[in-house]
Design a protein around this motif. Sequence first.
Motif, PDB file in Angstrom:
ATOM      1  N   MET A   1       0.835  -1.182   0.000  1.00  0.00           N
ATOM      2  CA  MET A   1       0.000   0.000   0.000  1.00  0.00           C
ATOM      3  C   MET A   1       0.879   1.245   0.000  1.00  0.00           C
ATOM      4  O   MET A   1       1.938   1.264   0.593  1.00  0.00           O
ATOM      5  N   MET A   2       0.378   2.236  -0.662  1.00  0.00           N
ATOM      6  CA  MET A   2       1.107   3.498  -0.711  1.00  0.00           C
ATOM      7  C   MET A   2       0.780   4.308   0.535  1.00  0.00           C
ATOM      8  O   MET A   2      -0.368   4.410   0.938  1.00  0.00           O
ATOM      9  N   ASN A   3       1.815   4.886   1.138  1.00  0.00           N
ATOM     10  CA  ASN A   3       1.532   5.727   2.291  1.00  0.00           C
ATOM     11  C   ASN A   3       1.171   7.134   1.837  1.00  0.00           C
ATOM     12  O   ASN A   3       1.232   7.463   0.658  1.00  0.00           O
ATOM     13  N   THR A   4       0.792   7.967   2.770  1.00  0.00           N
ATOM     14  CA  THR A   4       0.307   9.310   2.454  1.00  0.00           C
ATOM     15  C   THR A   4       1.373  10.150   1.772  1.00  0.00           C
ATOM     16  O   THR A   4       1.080  10.872   0.816  1.00  0.00           O
ATOM     17  N   MET A   5       2.615  10.062   2.215  1.00  0.00           N
ATOM     18  CA  MET A   5       3.686  10.859   1.619  1.00  0.00           C
ATOM     19  C   MET A   5       3.913  10.450   0.170  1.00  0.00           C
ATOM     20  O   MET A   5       4.074  11.305  -0.701  1.00  0.00           O
ATOM     21  N   THR A   6       3.881   9.182  -0.127  1.00  0.00           N
ATOM     22  CA  THR A   6       4.064   8.707  -1.498  1.00  0.00           C
ATOM     23  C   THR A   6       2.927   9.189  -2.385  1.00  0.00           C
ATOM     24  O   THR A   6       3.152   9.601  -3.524  1.00  0.00           O
ATOM     25  N   LYS A   7       1.710   9.173  -1.870  1.00  0.00           N
ATOM     26  CA  LYS A   7       0.565   9.658  -2.640  1.00  0.00           C
ATOM     27  C   LYS A   7       0.705  11.137  -2.950  1.00  0.00           C
ATOM     28  O   LYS A   7       0.440  11.575  -4.070  1.00  0.00           O
ATOM     29  N   ARG A   8       1.128  11.909  -1.980  1.00  0.00           N
ATOM     30  CA  ARG A   8       1.300  13.354  -2.197  1.00  0.00           C
ATOM     31  C   ARG A   8       2.397  13.622  -3.206  1.00  0.00           C
ATOM     32  O   ARG A   8       2.251  14.482  -4.078  1.00  0.00           O
ATOM     33  N   LEU A   9       3.510  12.904  -3.091  1.00  0.00           N
ATOM     34  CA  LEU A   9       4.611  13.095  -4.033  1.00  0.00           C
ATOM     35  C   LEU A   9       4.192  12.705  -5.447  1.00  0.00           C
ATOM     36  O   LEU A   9       4.566  13.370  -6.418  1.00  0.00           O
ATOM     37  N   THR A  10       3.396  11.660  -5.569  1.00  0.00           N
ATOM     38  CA  THR A  10       2.906  11.251  -6.879  1.00  0.00           C
ATOM     39  C   THR A  10       1.995  12.315  -7.467  1.00  0.00           C
ATOM     40  O   THR A  10       2.097  12.646  -8.648  1.00  0.00           O
ATOM     41  N   ALA A  11       1.112  12.872  -6.661  1.00  0.00           N
ATOM     42  CA  ALA A  11       0.215  13.922  -7.140  1.00  0.00           C
ATOM     43  C   ALA A  11       1.000  15.160  -7.570  1.00  0.00           C
ATOM     44  O   ALA A  11       0.711  15.764  -8.614  1.00  0.00           O
ATOM     45  N   VAL A  12       2.008  15.529  -6.810  1.00  0.00           N
ATOM     46  CA  VAL A  12       2.843  16.681  -7.167  1.00  0.00           C
ATOM     47  C   VAL A  12       3.601  16.401  -8.459  1.00  0.00           C
ATOM     48  O   VAL A  12       3.713  17.266  -9.332  1.00  0.00           O
ATOM     49  N   ALA A  39      -8.168  17.500 -18.159  1.00  0.00           N
ATOM     50  CA  ALA A  39      -7.769  16.091 -18.051  1.00  0.00           C
ATOM     51  C   ALA A  39      -6.672  15.913 -17.013  1.00  0.00           C
ATOM     52  O   ALA A  39      -6.697  14.973 -16.218  1.00  0.00           O
ATOM     53  N   GLY A  40      -5.716  16.829 -17.000  1.00  0.00           N
ATOM     54  CA  GLY A  40      -4.630  16.729 -16.017  1.00  0.00           C
ATOM     55  C   GLY A  40      -5.109  16.910 -14.597  1.00  0.00           C
ATOM     56  O   GLY A  40      -4.750  16.136 -13.696  1.00  0.00           O
ATOM     57  N   VAL A  41      -5.926  17.920 -14.386  1.00  0.00           N
ATOM     58  CA  VAL A  41      -6.463  18.172 -13.042  1.00  0.00           C
ATOM     59  C   VAL A  41      -7.359  17.009 -12.616  1.00  0.00           C
ATOM     60  O   VAL A  41      -7.303  16.550 -11.471  1.00  0.00           O
ATOM     61  N   GLY A  42      -8.166  16.515 -13.543  1.00  0.00           N
ATOM     62  CA  GLY A  42      -9.028  15.376 -13.232  1.00  0.00           C
ATOM     63  C   GLY A  42      -8.236  14.126 -12.885  1.00  0.00           C
ATOM     64  O   GLY A  42      -8.598  13.374 -11.983  1.00  0.00           O
ATOM     65  N   ALA A  43      -7.128  13.909 -13.601  1.00  0.00           N
ATOM     66  CA  ALA A  43      -6.285  12.741 -13.318  1.00  0.00           C
ATOM     67  C   ALA A  43      -5.689  12.828 -11.921  1.00  0.00           C
ATOM     68  O   ALA A  43      -5.700  11.848 -11.172  1.00  0.00           O
ATOM     69  N   VAL A  44      -5.191  14.005 -11.563  1.00  0.00           N
ATOM     70  CA  VAL A  44      -4.628  14.176 -10.219  1.00  0.00           C
ATOM     71  C   VAL A  44      -5.720  14.005  -9.166  1.00  0.00           C
ATOM     72  O   VAL A  44      -5.536  13.303  -8.174  1.00  0.00           O
ATOM     73  N   GLY A  46      -8.590  12.361  -9.452  1.00  0.00           N
ATOM     74  CA  GLY A  46      -8.996  10.959  -9.415  1.00  0.00           C
ATOM     75  C   GLY A  46      -7.984  10.085  -8.699  1.00  0.00           C
ATOM     76  O   GLY A  46      -8.335   9.170  -7.959  1.00  0.00           O
ATOM     77  N   HIS A  47      -6.711  10.383  -8.916  1.00  0.00           N
ATOM     78  CA  HIS A  47      -5.645   9.624  -8.265  1.00  0.00           C
ATOM     79  C   HIS A  47      -5.702   9.798  -6.752  1.00  0.00           C
ATOM     80  O   HIS A  47      -5.616   8.830  -6.004  1.00  0.00           O
ATOM     81  N   VAL A  48      -5.859  11.038  -6.327  1.00  0.00           N
ATOM     82  CA  VAL A  48      -5.882  11.328  -4.891  1.00  0.00           C
ATOM     83  C   VAL A  48      -7.142  10.749  -4.242  1.00  0.00           C
ATOM     84  O   VAL A  48      -7.073  10.124  -3.184  1.00  0.00           O
ATOM     85  N   LEU A  49      -8.289  10.952  -4.892  1.00  0.00           N
ATOM     86  CA  LEU A  49      -9.557  10.512  -4.293  1.00  0.00           C
ATOM     87  C   LEU A  49      -9.707   8.997  -4.226  1.00  0.00           C
ATOM     88  O   LEU A  49     -10.424   8.489  -3.370  1.00  0.00           O
ATOM     89  N   THR A  50      -9.040   8.271  -5.131  1.00  0.00           N
ATOM     90  CA  THR A  50      -9.177   6.812  -5.139  1.00  0.00           C
ATOM     91  C   THR A  50      -7.947   6.112  -4.590  1.00  0.00           C
ATOM     92  O   THR A  50      -7.743   4.923  -4.824  1.00  0.00           O
ATOM     93  N   ASN A  51      -7.125   6.861  -3.874  1.00  0.00           N
ATOM     94  CA  ASN A  51      -5.917   6.291  -3.252  1.00  0.00           C
ATOM     95  C   ASN A  51      -4.986   5.631  -4.257  1.00  0.00           C
ATOM     96  O   ASN A  51      -4.446   4.564  -4.018  1.00  0.00           O
ATOM     97  N   GLY A  52      -4.808   6.263  -5.411  1.00  0.00           N
ATOM     98  CA  GLY A  52      -3.839   5.783  -6.385  1.00  0.00           C
ATOM     99  C   GLY A  52      -4.353   4.743  -7.355  1.00  0.00           C
ATOM    100  O   GLY A  52      -3.572   4.136  -8.078  1.00  0.00           O
ATOM    101  N   SER A  53      -5.641   4.526  -7.400  1.00  0.00           N
ATOM    102  CA  SER A  53      -6.207   3.545  -8.325  1.00  0.00           C
ATOM    103  C   SER A  53      -6.016   4.004  -9.772  1.00  0.00           C
ATOM    104  O   SER A  53      -6.285   5.155 -10.114  1.00  0.00           O
ATOM    105  N   GLY A  54      -5.561   3.111 -10.616  1.00  0.00           N
ATOM    106  CA  GLY A  54      -5.401   3.431 -12.028  1.00  0.00           C
ATOM    107  C   GLY A  54      -6.723   3.766 -12.692  1.00  0.00           C
ATOM    108  O   GLY A  54      -6.811   4.697 -13.500  1.00  0.00           O
TER     109      GLY A  54
END
Length: 73
Positions: A1-12, A39-44, A46-54
């Motif tokens: 599982m991705m932790n919170t810091m990894t999720k934030r770094l991925t979103a950034v 599309a870019g904002v939606g992707a970020v 969607g990524h954040v809201l679904t905890n990194g789900s593709g």
Amino acid sequence: MMNTMTKRLTAVALATTLAVSLAGCSHWSKRDRNTAIGAGVGAVGGHVLTNGSGVGTLGGAAVGGIIGHQVSK
């Protein structure tokens, strides 16, 4: 599982990549730029809201792209 810091770094990283990519698109129409930005904002989002789900990332990109396209009508 991705932790919170990894999720934030991925979103950034996704947001930074989007901003750098759009810098080379100065010849695009306003509608094209709005679609890409949406599309870019939606992707970020969607990524954040679904905890990194593709699927969430792709779904967010699709919805954001549609909204961005419609905004410029």
